[in-house]
Write an enzyme that holds these catalytic residues in place. Structure first.
Site, PDB file in Angstrom:
ATOM      1  N   HIS A  68       0.840  -1.208   0.000  1.00  0.00           N
ATOM      2  CA  HIS A  68       0.000   0.000   0.000  1.00  0.00           C
ATOM      3  C   HIS A  68       0.875   1.258   0.000  1.00  0.00           C
ATOM      4  O   HIS A  68       0.649   2.180  -0.789  1.00  0.00           O
ATOM      5  CB  HIS A  68      -0.898  -0.055   1.237  1.00  0.00           C
ATOM      6  CG  HIS A  68      -1.833   1.102   1.378  1.00  0.00           C
ATOM      7  ND1 HIS A  68      -3.185   0.987   1.225  1.00  0.00           N
ATOM      8  CD2 HIS A  68      -1.606   2.416   1.688  1.00  0.00           C
ATOM      9  CE1 HIS A  68      -3.758   2.174   1.434  1.00  0.00           C
ATOM     10  NE2 HIS A  68      -2.817   3.049   1.717  1.00  0.00           N
ATOM     11  N   GLU A  69       1.886   1.279   0.884  1.00  0.00           N
ATOM     12  CA  GLU A  69       2.736   2.464   0.983  1.00  0.00           C
ATOM     13  C   GLU A  69       3.594   2.654  -0.265  1.00  0.00           C
ATOM     14  O   GLU A  69       3.862   3.789  -0.669  1.00  0.00           O
ATOM     15  CB  GLU A  69       3.618   2.373   2.227  1.00  0.00           C
ATOM     16  CG  GLU A  69       2.858   2.327   3.541  1.00  0.00           C
ATOM     17  CD  GLU A  69       1.853   3.438   3.685  1.00  0.00           C
ATOM     18  OE1 GLU A  69       2.098   4.546   3.167  1.00  0.00           O
ATOM     19  OE2 GLU A  69       0.795   3.205   4.293  1.00  0.00           O
ATOM     20  N   HIS A 102       1.980   4.664  -2.871  1.00  0.00           N
ATOM     21  CA  HIS A 102       2.016   6.118  -2.631  1.00  0.00           C
ATOM     22  C   HIS A 102       3.262   6.760  -3.213  1.00  0.00           C
ATOM     23  O   HIS A 102       3.351   7.985  -3.251  1.00  0.00           O
ATOM     24  CB  HIS A 102       1.920   6.409  -1.130  1.00  0.00           C
ATOM     25  CG  HIS A 102       0.525   6.366  -0.593  1.00  0.00           C
ATOM     26  ND1 HIS A 102      -0.518   7.058  -1.175  1.00  0.00           N
ATOM     27  CD2 HIS A 102      -0.011   5.717   0.478  1.00  0.00           C
ATOM     28  CE1 HIS A 102      -1.624   6.848  -0.475  1.00  0.00           C
ATOM     29  NE2 HIS A 102      -1.347   6.030   0.532  1.00  0.00           N
ATOM     30  N   HIS A 126      -5.971   8.490  -2.479  1.00  0.00           N
ATOM     31  CA  HIS A 126      -6.599   7.170  -2.543  1.00  0.00           C
ATOM     32  C   HIS A 126      -7.673   7.166  -3.643  1.00  0.00           C
ATOM     33  O   HIS A 126      -8.865   6.984  -3.375  1.00  0.00           O
ATOM     34  CB  HIS A 126      -7.229   6.825  -1.193  1.00  0.00           C
ATOM     35  CG  HIS A 126      -6.222   6.483  -0.141  1.00  0.00           C
ATOM     36  ND1 HIS A 126      -6.411   6.708   1.197  1.00  0.00           N
ATOM     37  CD2 HIS A 126      -4.988   5.934  -0.242  1.00  0.00           C
ATOM     38  CE1 HIS A 126      -5.353   6.309   1.877  1.00  0.00           C
ATOM     39  NE2 HIS A 126      -4.473   5.838   1.021  1.00  0.00           N
TER      40      HIS A 126
END
Length: 345
Positions: free
Chosen positions: A232-233, A236, A242
């Site tokens: 998930h990170e 980014h 999101h």
């Protein structure tokens, strides 16, 4: 009688003001250190005074400045950056202490000297040198456990395992991700009554923080939960918000990690050091509030709230407040259902 002790000379007053010292505070391992420097000092002067006062050499210094400037380390791209530009910033020194450096050097084995001649190194025919070069480039360049929390060596093993995970390495090469610092998160600093934060990405991959430990500091989170948080990170690094592009990339990275994880076949999960069967992971907690740029959260644009409304344009506080309202509403509906004999209302 004339009093010569006072002067109205504006030039003298201006010079006195410009030469007055400035006080700058940096934070190192949770401890603030305040230094007094001339107002004309630069980031290079700050690095030198850190070396002198804290015995931390320039080669191991990483200075995180938020908001905006990010991670700086000697030799600086702008060595003349004035410290007066940092007076309203938070300055964090990411560097091991002298005692930690000494401990590492004491445990480093010294190669034995022999009288036999040294043979010239020959390239291995079986090794993929292009892949090795990519893995050295697209990786987590610094692993940083928090030394003021219990058993930092175990946290370091956790971070090392993530960096050497075959699936993570494959995804890093595929997307050309290069992360400056991979560190652990202090649970106490990222727990509120709204929930827990599992990970943060600062400035598109300069620093990634992961919540490795349990809330009671008596153990560690499940490895696969943390690895999924890391996927998930990493997304980014490309998308701060999101939005749909972010979730598509997150799913792609997760699939690549699963495909690349060749060690999972036939491996007993319960034998793993960081196996935690009670860790439900992402279902009950929020991973983050979006990419963290310059010390502030960038909220996901277009996030959906529980009543079908959009969170577009809402502040972080407004999003949290609406989520709390939805949670209270659902609890009331469950209570009404129980009062009606368990039937759905």
């Amino acid at each position: 009688m004339t009093d010569n002790s006072k002067t109205d000379d504006p030039t003298l007053s201006s010079n006195s003001l410009s030469n007055s010292p400035l006080n700058l505070t940096i934070h190192h391992h949770g401890t603030p250190h305040t230094f007094s420097l001339p107002s004309s000092s630069t980031i290079t002067d700050l690095s030198a005074i850190i070396h002198t006062n804290l015995s931390i050499p320039e080669t191991t210094q990483k200075i995180l400045i938020t908001p905006k400037l990010g991670l700086l380390k000697p030799p600086f791209k702008d060595p003349a950056l004035p410290l007066t530009a940092l007076l309203d910033k938070k300055i964090t020194l990411l560097a091991p202490t002298p005692s930690e450096l000494s401990s590492v050097s004491q445990h480093t084995p010294i190669a034995s000297r022999t009288s036999s001649p040294i043979k010239p190194a020959a390239p291995s025919r079986s090794r993929d040198w292009r892949r090795s070069q990519d893995e050295a480039t697209y990786t987590f360049h610094t692993l940083l456990p928090l030394p003021y929390l219990p058993d930092p060596s175990r946290s370091l093993r956790f971070l090392e395992r993530l960096r050497s995970d075959p699936g993570i390495k494959a995804a890093m090469r595929a997307h050309k991700f290069s992360v400056g610092v991979l560190t652990e998160m202090n649970p106490a600093e990222h727990t509120t009554h709204e929930g827990r934060t599992l990970g943060l990405n600062r400035n598109a991959g300069e620093v990634i923080e992961l919540r490795l430990r349990t809330d009671a500091y008596d153990g560690y989170r499940d490895y696969k939960v943390i690895r999924k948080t890391l996927c998930h990170e990493l997304a980014h690094n490309v998308h701060g918000e999101h939005d749909r592009r972010f979730w598509d990339l997150t799913g792609q990275i997760e699939r690549e990690v699963e495909r690349g994880d060749w060690k999972s076949g036939g491996h007993a999960v319960s034998d793993e050091e960081f196996y935690n069967p009670n860790d439900r992971g992402l279902e009950e907690e929020r991973v983050d509030g979006g990419g963290w740029i310059g010390g502030e959260f960038v909220l996901g644009v277009g996030q959906q709230t529980g009543n079908g409304g959009s969170a577009r344009g809402m502040s972080r506080r407004e999003v949290i407040a609406r989520a709390a309202e939805e949670r209270i509403k659902r609890q009331k509906e469950v209570g009404r259902g129980n009062n009606d004999g368990g039937k759905a209302v």
